[in-house]
Design a protein around this motif. Structure first.
Motif, PDB file in Angstrom:
ATOM      1  N   ALA A 293      -8.382  13.449  14.859  1.00 60.79           N
ATOM      2  CA  ALA A 293      -7.542  12.182  14.258  1.00 60.79           C
ATOM      3  C   ALA A 293      -7.010  12.437  13.086  1.00 60.79           C
ATOM      4  CB  ALA A 293      -8.867  11.263  13.802  1.00 60.79           C
ATOM      5  N   VAL A 294      -5.788  11.888  12.652  1.00 63.14           N
ATOM      6  CA  VAL A 294      -4.910  11.997  11.757  1.00 63.14           C
ATOM      7  C   VAL A 294      -5.145  10.819  10.807  1.00 63.14           C
ATOM      8  CG1 VAL A 294      -2.811  11.289  12.675  1.00 63.14           C
ATOM      9  CG2 VAL A 294      -2.601  12.521  10.715  1.00 63.14           C
ATOM     10  N   SER A 295      -5.264  10.837   9.373  1.00 62.81           N
ATOM     11  CA  SER A 295      -5.939   9.929   8.403  1.00 62.81           C
ATOM     12  C   SER A 295      -4.884   9.936   7.445  1.00 62.81           C
ATOM     13  CB  SER A 295      -7.201  10.217   8.000  1.00 62.81           C
ATOM     14  OG  SER A 295      -7.598   9.181   7.108  1.00 62.81           O
ATOM     15  N   PRO A 296      -3.617   8.878   7.741  1.00 59.83           N
ATOM     16  CA  PRO A 296      -2.552   8.714   6.701  1.00 59.83           C
ATOM     17  C   PRO A 296      -3.109   7.751   5.482  1.00 59.83           C
ATOM     18  CG  PRO A 296      -2.083   7.746   8.965  1.00 59.83           C
ATOM     19  CD  PRO A 296      -3.587   8.110   8.903  1.00 59.83           C
ATOM     20  N   GLY A 297      -2.771   8.331   4.404  1.00 59.08           N
ATOM     21  CA  GLY A 297      -2.762   7.195   3.284  1.00 59.08           C
ATOM     22  C   GLY A 297      -1.510   6.532   3.234  1.00 59.08           C
ATOM     23  N   PRO A 298      -1.233   6.147   2.111  1.00 57.67           N
ATOM     24  CA  PRO A 298       0.108   5.170   1.978  1.00 57.67           C
ATOM     25  C   PRO A 298       1.308   6.178   2.352  1.00 57.67           C
ATOM     26  CG  PRO A 298      -1.172   5.150   0.062  1.00 57.67           C
ATOM     27  CD  PRO A 298      -1.737   6.383   0.688  1.00 57.67           C
ATOM     28  N   ILE A 299       1.951   5.766   3.495  1.00 56.14           N
ATOM     29  CA  ILE A 299       3.152   6.129   4.200  1.00 56.14           C
ATOM     30  C   ILE A 299       4.144   5.301   4.024  1.00 56.14           C
ATOM     31  CG2 ILE A 299       3.927   7.510   6.161  1.00 56.14           C
ATOM     32  CD1 ILE A 299       1.647   8.858   4.913  1.00 56.14           C
TER      33      ILE A 299
ATOM     34  N   VAL B  39      -4.903  12.793  19.802  1.00 55.87           N
ATOM     35  CA  VAL B  39      -4.963  12.564  18.647  1.00 55.87           C
ATOM     36  C   VAL B  39      -4.944  11.018  18.349  1.00 55.87           C
ATOM     37  CG1 VAL B  39      -3.500  12.856  16.299  1.00 55.87           C
ATOM     38  CG2 VAL B  39      -3.548  14.464  18.003  1.00 55.87           C
ATOM     39  N   LEU B  40      -6.015  10.534  17.465  1.00 56.86           N
ATOM     40  CA  LEU B  40      -6.053   9.171  16.902  1.00 56.86           C
ATOM     41  C   LEU B  40      -5.563   9.196  15.721  1.00 56.86           C
ATOM     42  CD1 LEU B  40      -9.728   8.742  18.293  1.00 56.86           C
ATOM     43  CD2 LEU B  40      -7.571   8.255  19.738  1.00 56.86           C
ATOM     44  N   THR B  41      -5.109   7.895  15.262  1.00 57.52           N
ATOM     45  CA  THR B  41      -4.478   7.487  13.940  1.00 57.52           C
ATOM     46  C   THR B  41      -5.687   6.724  13.422  1.00 57.52           C
ATOM     47  OG1 THR B  41      -2.042   7.503  14.375  1.00 57.52           O
ATOM     48  CG2 THR B  41      -2.696   6.415  12.441  1.00 57.52           C
ATOM     49  N   THR B  42      -6.382   7.342  12.354  1.00 56.67           N
ATOM     50  CA  THR B  42      -7.306   6.571  11.541  1.00 56.67           C
ATOM     51  C   THR B  42      -6.687   6.058  10.125  1.00 56.67           C
ATOM     52  OG1 THR B  42      -8.319   8.556  10.722  1.00 56.67           O
ATOM     53  CG2 THR B  42      -9.197   7.530  12.509  1.00 56.67           C
ATOM     54  N   SER B  43      -7.399   6.242   9.274  1.00 58.40           N
ATOM     55  CA  SER B  43      -6.703   5.593   7.732  1.00 58.40           C
ATOM     56  C   SER B  43      -7.382   6.039   6.686  1.00 58.40           C
ATOM     57  CB  SER B  43      -6.690   4.051   7.823  1.00 58.40           C
ATOM     58  OG  SER B  43      -6.197   3.787   6.579  1.00 58.40           O
ATOM     59  N   VAL B  44      -7.016   6.214   5.442  1.00 59.58           N
ATOM     60  CA  VAL B  44      -7.725   6.397   4.417  1.00 59.58           C
ATOM     61  C   VAL B  44      -8.700   5.218   4.241  1.00 59.58           C
ATOM     62  CG1 VAL B  44      -5.999   5.521   2.851  1.00 59.58           C
ATOM     63  CG2 VAL B  44      -7.512   7.218   1.850  1.00 59.58           C
ATOM     64  N   ALA B  45      -8.415   3.909   4.663  1.00 58.06           N
ATOM     65  CA  ALA B  45      -9.106   3.010   4.572  1.00 58.06           C
ATOM     66  C   ALA B  45     -10.571   2.975   5.105  1.00 58.06           C
ATOM     67  CB  ALA B  45      -8.492   1.740   4.774  1.00 58.06           C
ATOM     68  N   ASN B  46     -10.819   4.141   5.907  1.00 58.50           N
ATOM     69  CA  ASN B  46     -12.267   4.431   6.628  1.00 58.50           C
ATOM     70  C   ASN B  46     -13.176   4.709   5.690  1.00 58.50           C
ATOM     71  OD1 ASN B  46     -12.127   7.091   6.987  1.00 58.50           O
ATOM     72  ND2 ASN B  46     -11.197   6.692   9.243  1.00 58.50           N
ATOM     73  N   VAL B  47     -12.625   5.524   4.717  1.00 60.43           N
ATOM     74  CA  VAL B  47     -13.557   6.039   3.712  1.00 60.43           C
ATOM     75  C   VAL B  47     -13.776   5.574   2.358  1.00 60.43           C
ATOM     76  CG1 VAL B  47     -13.600   8.173   5.073  1.00 60.43           C
ATOM     77  CG2 VAL B  47     -12.090   8.128   3.332  1.00 60.43           C
ATOM     78  N   LYS B  48     -12.488   4.812   2.068  1.00 65.48           N
ATOM     79  CA  LYS B  48     -12.432   4.102   0.859  1.00 65.48           C
ATOM     80  C   LYS B  48     -12.660   2.629   0.749  1.00 65.48           C
ATOM     81  CE  LYS B  48      -9.692   6.093  -2.279  1.00 65.48           C
ATOM     82  NZ  LYS B  48     -10.549   6.667  -3.313  1.00 65.48           N
ATOM     83  N   GLY B  49     -13.154   2.069  -0.239  1.00 64.18           N
ATOM     84  CA  GLY B  49     -13.552   0.729  -0.339  1.00 64.18           C
ATOM     85  C   GLY B  49     -12.384   0.040  -0.959  1.00 64.18           C
ATOM     86  N   MET B  50     -11.424  -0.287   0.065  1.00 57.82           N
ATOM     87  CA  MET B  50     -10.255  -0.954  -0.380  1.00 57.82           C
ATOM     88  C   MET B  50     -10.283  -2.417  -0.261  1.00 57.82           C
ATOM     89  SD  MET B  50      -7.476   1.982   1.406  1.00 57.82           S
ATOM     90  CE  MET B  50      -6.069   1.102   0.967  1.00 57.82           C
ATOM     91  N   PRO B  51     -10.304  -2.912  -1.314  1.00 53.06           N
ATOM     92  CA  PRO B  51     -10.148  -4.721  -1.225  1.00 53.06           C
ATOM     93  C   PRO B  51      -9.219  -5.296  -0.324  1.00 53.06           C
ATOM     94  CG  PRO B  51     -10.310  -3.869  -3.490  1.00 53.06           C
ATOM     95  CD  PRO B  51     -10.228  -2.827  -2.948  1.00 53.06           C
ATOM     96  N   GLY B  52      -9.782  -6.178   0.471  1.00 55.07           N
ATOM     97  CA  GLY B  52      -8.671  -6.981   1.067  1.00 55.07           C
ATOM     98  C   GLY B  52      -8.520  -6.724   2.748  1.00 55.07           C
ATOM     99  N   VAL B  53      -9.134  -5.356   2.966  1.00 56.19           N
ATOM    100  CA  VAL B  53      -8.853  -4.639   4.317  1.00 56.19           C
ATOM    101  C   VAL B  53     -10.247  -4.569   5.040  1.00 56.19           C
ATOM    102  CG1 VAL B  53      -6.471  -3.970   3.888  1.00 56.19           C
ATOM    103  CG2 VAL B  53      -8.357  -2.266   3.237  1.00 56.19           C
ATOM    104  N   ALA B  54     -11.186  -5.135   4.931  1.00 60.21           N
ATOM    105  CA  ALA B  54     -12.573  -4.887   5.189  1.00 60.21           C
ATOM    106  C   ALA B  54     -12.579  -4.774   6.656  1.00 60.21           C
ATOM    107  CB  ALA B  54     -13.591  -6.065   4.951  1.00 60.21           C
ATOM    108  N   ALA B  55     -11.919  -5.599   7.361  1.00 58.07           N
ATOM    109  CA  ALA B  55     -12.048  -5.478   9.080  1.00 58.07           C
ATOM    110  C   ALA B  55     -11.009  -4.410   9.483  1.00 58.07           C
ATOM    111  CB  ALA B  55     -11.244  -6.748   9.624  1.00 58.07           C
TER     112      ALA B  55
END
Length: 248
Positions: free
Chosen positions: A177-183, A133-149
């Protein structure tokens, strides 16, 4: 018989937050767990909190040398094991105009390169029928300013989940993969050392999340263990645990 009795688990990045919550659930279910961390303070705190039930190991998730050493340690402790949870990672915020090569490289080394090679080195020790199980993030599908990399590195990790799932199929090892949002974890305070800034971010995020609250580390842990042990016909998937943020 306890739920995870006889199971052996390796958690990379498990001395706090989501990883630590997962360790605790596994120990409560009588699993044997080897968990890694990087800071000595975090390692000491986790060992004290977990007691002798867990093997707490210092390992830098960005370093291929230390990943190789970790594989040797896992072989010595467990011989083979059942679940690899690759959880190490965090975000450094930098908008386009202030992005540096150092921040860019740090985000990819920690959130994409390290996890890939961790799977490469540890997969040979995973039992047939085991899982990753890999930890990804909601940031990989949403254009969140400031976290491009950070978002791009997590998107790479999402792609790795699919490809590694296909490559490990002959060994009957599932990769999801589990994709956390704000935790609500210590990572938030680490990313925003200024308490006022952290409070402002929390307020903004609560307004964005459809469920109007942060998730908990325990909610992530439940999703990880579902993917790791119960979702036996699920492979190459990403499970959002984000209060609906990426879906609604």
């Amino acid at each position: 018989m306890e739920r995870y009795e006889g199971k052996k688990v390796v958690i990379i990045g498990g001395t706090s937050g989501m990883g630590l919550a997962t360790v605790k659930m596994l120990l409560d279910g009588s699993a044997r767990v080897l968990v890694t961390g990087r800071s000595q303070a975090g390692l000491d705190s986790a060992q004290q909190e977990l007691g002798k039930g867990a093997i707490v190991v210092s390992s830098d998730a960005r370093s291929l040398t230390e990943i190789n050493a970790l594989a040797s340690r896992v072989k010595a402790e467990f011989d083979t094991f059942d679940l690899l949870f690759v959880n190490a990672g965090f975000a450094l915020r930098a908008p386009l105009e202030s992005m540096t090569e150092a921040i860019y490289d740090e985000m990819f080394n920690l959130n994409a390169k390290g996890p890939f090679f961790a799977v490469q080195k540890l997969a040979p020790l995973i039992n047939r029928g085991g899982s990753v199980v890999l930890t990804t993030s909601v940031a990989n599908v949403k254009g969140m300013p400031g976290v491009a990399a950070y978002g791009a590195a997590k998107a790479a990790l999402r792609s790795f989940a699919r490809v590694l799932a296909a490559e490990l199929l002959p060994r009957e090892i599932r990769v999801n993969a589990v994709s956390p949002g704000p935790i609500d974890t210590p990572i938030l305070d680490k990313s925003f050392p200024d308490k006022d800034a952290a409070a402002q971010i929390r307020e903004q995020m609560n307004g964005i999340i459809p469920m109007k609250r942060f998730g908990t580390s325990e909610e992530i842990a439940k999703a990880v263990l579902f993917l790791g042990f119960d979702a036996t016909f699920t492979n190459g998937a990403e499970l959002p645990v984000d209060g609906g943020a990426s879906q609604l």
